[in-house]
Write an enzyme that holds these catalytic residues in place. Structure first.
Site, PDB file in Angstrom:
ATOM      1  N   ASN A   1       0.852  -1.188   0.000  1.00  0.00           N
ATOM      2  CA  ASN A   1       0.000   0.000   0.000  1.00  0.00           C
ATOM      3  C   ASN A   1       0.887   1.237   0.000  1.00  0.00           C
ATOM      4  O   ASN A   1       1.954   1.259   0.630  1.00  0.00           O
ATOM      5  CB  ASN A   1      -0.908   0.018   1.234  1.00  0.00           C
ATOM      6  CG  ASN A   1      -1.808   1.245   1.248  1.00  0.00           C
ATOM      7  OD1 ASN A   1      -2.785   1.312   0.516  1.00  0.00           O
ATOM      8  ND2 ASN A   1      -1.460   2.234   2.060  1.00  0.00           N
TER       9      ASN A   1
ATOM     10  N   TRP B   1      -2.517   8.355  10.381  1.00  0.00           N
ATOM     11  CA  TRP B   1      -3.363   7.690   9.388  1.00  0.00           C
ATOM     12  C   TRP B   1      -4.688   7.321  10.041  1.00  0.00           C
ATOM     13  O   TRP B   1      -4.754   6.862  11.168  1.00  0.00           O
ATOM     14  CB  TRP B   1      -2.688   6.479   8.774  1.00  0.00           C
ATOM     15  CG  TRP B   1      -2.116   5.440   9.694  1.00  0.00           C
ATOM     16  CD1 TRP B   1      -2.570   5.069  10.929  1.00  0.00           C
ATOM     17  CD2 TRP B   1      -0.979   4.615   9.423  1.00  0.00           C
ATOM     18  NE1 TRP B   1      -1.793   4.071  11.450  1.00  0.00           N
ATOM     19  CE2 TRP B   1      -0.810   3.760  10.540  1.00  0.00           C
ATOM     20  CE3 TRP B   1      -0.101   4.485   8.352  1.00  0.00           C
ATOM     21  CZ2 TRP B   1       0.203   2.818  10.619  1.00  0.00           C
ATOM     22  CZ3 TRP B   1       0.902   3.548   8.424  1.00  0.00           C
ATOM     23  CH2 TRP B   1       1.054   2.727   9.539  1.00  0.00           C
ATOM     24  N   LEU B   2      -5.775   7.572   9.336  1.00  0.00           N
ATOM     25  CA  LEU B   2      -7.092   7.264   9.860  1.00  0.00           C
ATOM     26  C   LEU B   2      -7.349   5.764   9.756  1.00  0.00           C
ATOM     27  O   LEU B   2      -6.771   5.072   8.923  1.00  0.00           O
ATOM     28  CB  LEU B   2      -8.158   8.052   9.107  1.00  0.00           C
ATOM     29  CG  LEU B   2      -7.995   9.577   9.173  1.00  0.00           C
ATOM     30  CD1 LEU B   2      -9.153  10.255   8.467  1.00  0.00           C
ATOM     31  CD2 LEU B   2      -7.903  10.068  10.613  1.00  0.00           C
TER      32      LEU B   2
ATOM     33  N   ARG C   1      -7.819   3.921   6.389  1.00  0.00           N
ATOM     34  CA  ARG C   1      -6.832   4.062   5.326  1.00  0.00           C
ATOM     35  C   ARG C   1      -5.949   2.818   5.230  1.00  0.00           C
ATOM     36  O   ARG C   1      -5.771   2.067   6.193  1.00  0.00           O
ATOM     37  CB  ARG C   1      -5.963   5.308   5.566  1.00  0.00           C
ATOM     38  CG  ARG C   1      -6.734   6.619   5.591  1.00  0.00           C
ATOM     39  CD  ARG C   1      -7.331   6.960   4.240  1.00  0.00           C
ATOM     40  NE  ARG C   1      -6.316   7.170   3.228  1.00  0.00           N
ATOM     41  CZ  ARG C   1      -5.712   8.336   3.004  1.00  0.00           C
ATOM     42  NH1 ARG C   1      -6.010   9.396   3.739  1.00  0.00           N
ATOM     43  NH2 ARG C   1      -4.818   8.450   2.038  1.00  0.00           N
ATOM     44  N   GLY C   2      -5.355   2.624   4.042  1.00  0.00           N
ATOM     45  CA  GLY C   2      -4.615   1.399   3.763  1.00  0.00           C
ATOM     46  C   GLY C   2      -3.498   1.114   4.741  1.00  0.00           C
ATOM     47  O   GLY C   2      -3.315  -0.030   5.189  1.00  0.00           O
TER      48      GLY C   2
ATOM     49  N   ASP D   1      -5.004  22.946   9.074  1.00  0.00           N
ATOM     50  CA  ASP D   1      -5.320  21.957   8.048  1.00  0.00           C
ATOM     51  C   ASP D   1      -6.045  22.586   6.871  1.00  0.00           C
ATOM     52  O   ASP D   1      -6.307  23.787   6.844  1.00  0.00           O
ATOM     53  CB  ASP D   1      -6.147  20.821   8.650  1.00  0.00           C
ATOM     54  CG  ASP D   1      -5.877  19.504   7.950  1.00  0.00           C
ATOM     55  OD1 ASP D   1      -6.561  19.223   6.963  1.00  0.00           O
ATOM     56  OD2 ASP D   1      -4.961  18.780   8.393  1.00  0.00           O
TER      57      ASP D   1
END
Length: 487
Positions: free
Chosen positions: A172, A190-191, A194-195, A287
């Site tokens: 990934n 990373w959420l 997510r990969g 952000d």
């Protein structure tokens, strides 16, 4: 035009007047953000800061600060040409079954081209010309930007994070920001869907307590970078897609400390591990919403090795209130999305993600309506067909006579063709961006659809309005006399 690596892209952009070298000293702490922000808002060039304060390593900023440079990075000359990229992806996502032998032969070259673009593993690479390990690993040698006054610290923004789960052959590659918290430690944001996060979860389940290998490539070639942010079908790897854009196979090299493969021409590669249970509070950071995000716990990536090219270039960006670089990427990739959506929903005429909607939070769709309730079907399709629109909160659907990219047209349609009670669709408890502090629960919120189409029998019992249109013969006569009117 195709590019071998980031340096080739820089040279070509400079020749086109699309890149400017900054020879004066500029501080990565806030100053670079302000300069890049002003330049981007003016539609200016990519910037190569040759003298970052306190560092000898140049910083590349604002690389994809205009839609044209995104198109150039994909090997195209114009944003409009990105529709062809979208058509290819739409075909690869759901190929049409051939209607006969002749048609099958026509599609064969496309599949052959994809197969021929499988990544190529090489034994040595320029990204490993220089190696620092152990006590020599020090992220302070890299001019990582601190973007906003309220940021918690320096933030790596353009890192291509490479992971591999225990249950699949394919790696990934995703872009996750990383807060620097020590000479060899960054927080990997990373959420959970997510990969990279899914690979880590699967690893922890199969190998509890074992360190999880991770690599981060900085400064890859433009096709590889853009491949990581494009809606590539699951059947196609990001590296194969990058090869299609580039016109040559993506070269990968094995990391020195793990079996992970990274882009051979990357400027810098960070190698290391995430130890299960090793987390730290990440943020706050300014952000793409234009606000500082909440602080939350994320895994810590411990860097065991830094490899690089000789005289490496650090590729960086900032995120802030639109327009910023992610918003510009969204404008360009919008053209890639359209053919993919049209393949599934041929009634869609246009699809637009306004950059002021934070790239993906609001979508406007124009369509050729064919039956009552049709607009609601399209809304549901937008939310469900591509995972890129899982976080789209607002979907406005209008008829084909409305320009999706003209707010005056869209607002006119909404205020004249909508009844708020009848023509809105509200869905609660759906996935929402973690950064969306307006949602009642982190990661969970509502979505709303607006049906701004003309209503058909069955949707209304009233006589529907007829738009005012001038007689064409009168318009032609006025065209002929216009210059004599002195207006």
């Amino acid at each position: 035009m195709k590019y071998r690596d980031l340096r080739d892209f820089i040279a070509q952009l400079e020749a086109l007047g699309e890149l400017k070298r900054i020879g004066v000293e500029v501080d990565p702490h806030l100053e670079m953000t302000e300069i890049c922000d002003r330049t981007l808002r003016a539609g200016g060039p990519a910037l190569l800061f040759e003298k970052p304060k306190g560092h000898t390593m140049p910083v590349l900023g604002n690389l994809f600060g205009t839609p044209r440079r995104v198109a150039l990075g994909m090997g195209e000359d114009s944003v409009e040409a990105l529709r062809e990229v979208g058509k290819l992806l739409a075909f690869l996502k759901e190929p049409d079954p051939p209607k006969g032998l002749k048609e099958a032969w026509k599609t064969l070259p496309i599949f052959k081209k994809v197969l021929d673009m499988a990544p190529k593993k090489v034994g040595s690479a320029s990204c490993q010309d220089l190696v620092r390990e152990g006590a020599d690993v020090d992220l302070s040698s890299i001019p990582v930007q601190t973007c906003w006054p309220g940021d918690a610290g320096p933030l790596i923004t353009w890192g291509l994070v490479v992971t591999k789960g225990p249950h699949k052959e394919r790696q990934n590659m995703g872009i996750y920001r990383q807060q620097v918290i020590g000479p060899n430690r960054v927080i990997m944001r990373w959420l959970s869907h997510r990969g990279g996060a899914l690979d880590f979860r699967d690893w922890c389940e199969k190998y509890p307590g074992e360190p999880f290998p991770v690599a981060v490539a900085l400064g890859a070639d433009p096709a590889t970078i853009l491949g990581a942010v494009t809606p590539v079908p699951d059947s196609l790897s990001e590296h194969a897609f990058a090869g299609l854009l580039r016109g040559s196979r993506t070269e990968l090299v094995k990391c020195l400390g793990s079996d992970l493969l990274v882009p051979a021409s990357a400027e810098i590669v960070l190698e290391g591990v995430i130890h299960p249970g090793d987390t730290a509070p990440e943020g706050p950071f300014g952000d793409h919403t234009g606000y500082y995000n909440e602080v939350d716990q994320f895994p810590v990536f411990t860097i065991e090795r830094i490899t690089s090219r000789r005289d490496p270039i650090y590729h960086s960006t900032y995120t802030g209130r639109p327009p910023d670089e992610p918003a510009i990427l969204g404008v360009a990739l919008n053209e890639v999305f359209i053919p993919i959506l049209q393949k599934q929903f041929p009634e869609i005429v246009d699809f637009y993600l306004p950059p002021e909607g934070c790239s993906y939070r609001l979508a406007v769709v124009t369509m050729r309506k064919q039956y009552p309730g049709h607009a609601k079907r399209v809304m549901m399709g937008v939310w469900s067909f591509l995972r890129q629109f899982m976080y789209t909160k607002f979907v406005i659907v209008t008829d084909a006579d409305v320009n999706a990219r003209d707010w005056q047209d869209v607002i006119w349609a909404m205020t004249t063709r909508m009844d708020p009670a009848r023509d809105t669709v509200m869905i609660e408890n759906t996935p929402i961006d973690y950064l969306d502090f307006a949602s009642p629960v982190s990661g969970l919120g509502s979505k709303i659809g607006f049906d701004a189409t003309n209503k058909w029998p069955g949707e209304t019992t009233r006589e529907w309005g007829t738009p005012i249109v001038m007689d064409e013969a009168v318009k032609r006569r006025v065209d002929e006399m216009w210059e004599t009117l002195g207006l």
